[in-house]
Design a protein around this motif. Structure first.
Motif, mmCIF file in Angstrom:
data_model
loop_
_atom_site.group_PDB
_atom_site.id
_atom_site.type_symbol
_atom_site.label_atom_id
_atom_site.label_comp_id
_atom_site.label_asym_id
_atom_site.label_seq_id
_atom_site.Cartn_x
_atom_site.Cartn_y
_atom_site.Cartn_z
ATOM 1 N N LEU A 44 9.115 -3.865 -2.469
ATOM 2 C CA LEU A 44 9.019 -5.306 -2.733
ATOM 3 C C LEU A 44 10.257 -5.804 -3.479
ATOM 4 C CD1 LEU A 44 5.248 -5.730 -3.698
ATOM 5 C CD2 LEU A 44 6.382 -6.548 -1.622
ATOM 6 N N CYS A 45 10.772 -4.960 -4.378
ATOM 7 C CA CYS A 45 12.015 -5.329 -5.078
ATOM 8 C C CYS A 45 13.172 -5.415 -4.086
ATOM 9 C CB CYS A 45 12.335 -4.317 -6.177
ATOM 10 S SG CYS A 45 11.310 -4.486 -7.659
ATOM 11 N N LEU A 46 13.207 -4.492 -3.139
ATOM 12 C CA LEU A 46 14.231 -4.541 -2.097
ATOM 13 C C LEU A 46 14.082 -5.805 -1.268
ATOM 14 C CD1 LEU A 46 16.488 -3.458 -0.339
ATOM 15 C CD2 LEU A 46 14.838 -1.923 0.764
ATOM 16 N N GLY A 61 0.799 -1.218 0.000
ATOM 17 C CA GLY A 61 0.000 0.000 0.000
ATOM 18 C C GLY A 61 0.828 1.263 0.000
ATOM 19 N N ASN A 62 2.130 1.135 0.128
ATOM 20 C CA ASN A 62 3.025 2.298 0.067
ATOM 21 C C ASN A 62 3.067 2.809 -1.370
ATOM 22 O OD1 ASN A 62 5.628 3.819 -0.150
ATOM 23 N ND2 ASN A 62 5.845 3.161 1.973
#
Length: 534
Positions: A509-511, A501-502
């Motif tokens: 999510l990639c991080l 939701g950010n």
């Protein structure tokens, strides 16, 4: 990043013909001043008769010309250099990890390495002392392979000499006790594993040797060969249960039966005779005293077979660039003699020896002491009953090989934050769960502004440096330490960030995906499962 900055600083000093000591140049993560910091100008200003601020300015101007992806470099009195990494660098790191996946951190050092470890006498089950050698050797071999080396894993079977003779008499005596009262030799092995071996022997041969004795050559030969085979099979089974593999099991007995010991000694120089024995003048090459190769009764010494064994490895078709031996600390007295022998043979740069300290088993706050002669050994089989393979591999590798390890059974089984292995596996499971059913877009711009994010990314980048460092200094515990630090940073990031939701959800999510990749790769090198759930 730290290695790049450090490398360019070294180039600056060399190009300016300034005095420098490479080992004292430190570029480290900064807490309050930029992303990285160095006091290199302070260290070397006086030696070069310069003001620290002036030297720092010259270094700064040179580094700004380099392609280091730095946003800026600041100078702080009295001469500190503070480096600020470009935001695009963080994006590049995360994208690179995702693109390379399990290959992130791989290198191509290209050396051929023979690594010999465990090499326990086949006179009983493997115990805790052998276990540490097994874990160190296996993890080091994994990392050396991961960094692009060709690794040959070897186990040297010490199946020749007095200890094997003692085993034969011990097993024969226990076998005879199945039928009647029979005395044990004073120097027998008293462990339950010898009784187990005798019973195994009985299942194979029944009472065939009930009225035999070891003076009969055929009886002695059968007890010797079968006892060694039985224990060697158990050793191999224990190693397999620990997920440890070998490319070759080399036999000391075979060295003698094939005349390889004699042939290798014939080519040595600095050989002389004294008191009816044949000696090697190892004192000329750093040893404390000269060593006997052949006793005055014509018997070869252990030293002679050790020399032959190492020369066979060096001249093997694998043609290793160098050898690594992992020995217990009680073998420290053997280092100078074996290195002297190889120098005489013309291979003085071939051998690296790691001496590991013992393992203390702790339970309920008390140490469980071992004595193989008295039959009080705590074997690998015993340990596998009370601790998982993952826990064994982690806790036996988390400290430097030259430090004593206390294996706390209670801590190893604890599913709490006090258990570092749990924290690492928990971080991986957390990240994996977060990524379930999520589609990542690695091609779009990734944005990382929060300090927790950039610190986490900097730690991810360090994985490449840590792996190469271990491949050169063999300190495998640096990987355990790194994975724990990474897991703690990720757990903090996870707990203090709104990810789903950010507005930068895809970036976060990639991080997370990058963290999961590195944790999984690191755990795999340790031979530990990267759990999807806990």
């Amino acid at each position: 990043m730290t290695s790049k900055i450090r490398g360019k600083i070294i180039e600056f000093f060399q190009n300016k013909n300034l005095i420098i000591d490479d080992s004292k140049i430190i570029v480290e993560k900064a807490k309050n001043f930029g992303d990285y910091s160095s006091n290199v100008a302070l260290i070397f200003a006086r030696k070069n008769k310069m003001e620290p601020l002036n030297l720092a300015l010259q270094i700064k101007n040179q580094l700004l010309l380099e392609n280091l992806n730095l946003e800026k470099i600041e100078i702080a009195p009295p001469g500190f250099l503070n480096f600020f990494v470009s935001k695009s660098e963080y994006e590049k790191i995360v994208k690179s990890i995702i693109e390379k996946g399990p290959n992130f951190g791989r290198n191509f050092l290209g050396k051929k390495i023979n690594i010999e470890f465990v090499s326990a006498n086949p006179t009983g089950f493997l115990h805790l002392g052998h276990l540490r050698s097994a874990i160190i050797g296996d993890i080091l071999a994994n990392i050396l392979e991961f960094t692009g080396n060709f690794v040959f894993r070897e186990y040297y079977i010490n199946d020749f000499g007095a200890q094997i003779n003692r085993l034969v008499f011990s097993v024969f005596s226990r076998y005879q006790q199945i039928f009647k009262d029979f005395p044990l030799p004073a120097d027998a092995y008293f462990g339950d594993d010898v009784i187990w071996c005798a019973q195994k022997f009985f299942k194979i041969f029944n009472n065939k040797f009930e009225n035999s004795n070891l003076d009969e050559p055929e009886t002695y030969k059968i007890f010797r060969e079968k006892s060694v085979q039985i224990f060697l099979n158990e050793i191999k089974a224990d190693l397999k249960n620990l997920s440890i593999k070998f490319d070759k099991f080399s036999s000391e007995t075979e060295l003698f039966s094939s005349q390889k010991v004699k042939k290798n000694l014939e080519n040595l120089s600095y050989v002389f005779q004294k008191d009816g024995a044949i000696w090697l003048k190892t004192t000329k090459f750093g040893d404390q005293k000269d060593r006997v190769l052949v006793k005055n009764n014509g018997e070869f010494t252990y030293f002679s077979s050790d020399i032959a064994y190492h020369l066979e490895k060096i001249n093997d078709k694998f043609q290793p660039d160098f050898l690594i031996n992992i020995w217990g600390a009680d073998h420290i007295g053997y280092i100078d003699r074996i290195k002297a022998g190889l120098k005489i043979a013309g291979h003085n740069q071939k051998l690296n020896i790691l001496l590991y300290q013992l393992v203390k088993l702790v339970k309920n706050g008390e140490e469980f002491k071992m004595s193989k002669r008295k039959g009080q050994t705590f074997t690998i089989k015993d340990l596998l009953q009370v601790a998982s393979v993952d826990a064994i591999r982690y806790f036996l590798s988390e400290r430097s090989y030259n430090s004593v390890v206390e294996f706390d059974v209670e801590l190893a089984n604890r599913i709490t934050e006090q258990n570092p292995l749990f924290l690492i596996q928990y971080a991986h499971a957390r990240g994996s769960k977060l990524l379930q059913n999520k589609t990542l877009i690695n091609e779009e711009n990734l944005i990382f502004n929060n300090e927790r994010e950039t610190i986490l990314i900097s730690k991810l980048k360090q994985f490449e440096e840590i792996i190469v460092k271990i491949a050169k200094n063999y300190k495998i515990n640096l990987l355990n330490k790194y994975l724990l630090e990474l897991a703690n940073l990720f757990n903090s990031f996870y707990s203090n960030s709104k990810i789903i939701g950010n507005k930068n959800e895809n970036s976060l999510l990639c991080l997370t995906q990058a963290v999961v990749i590195v944790l999984k790769t690191g755990l795999k090198l340790l031979g530990i499962k990267a759990k999807e759930r806990i």
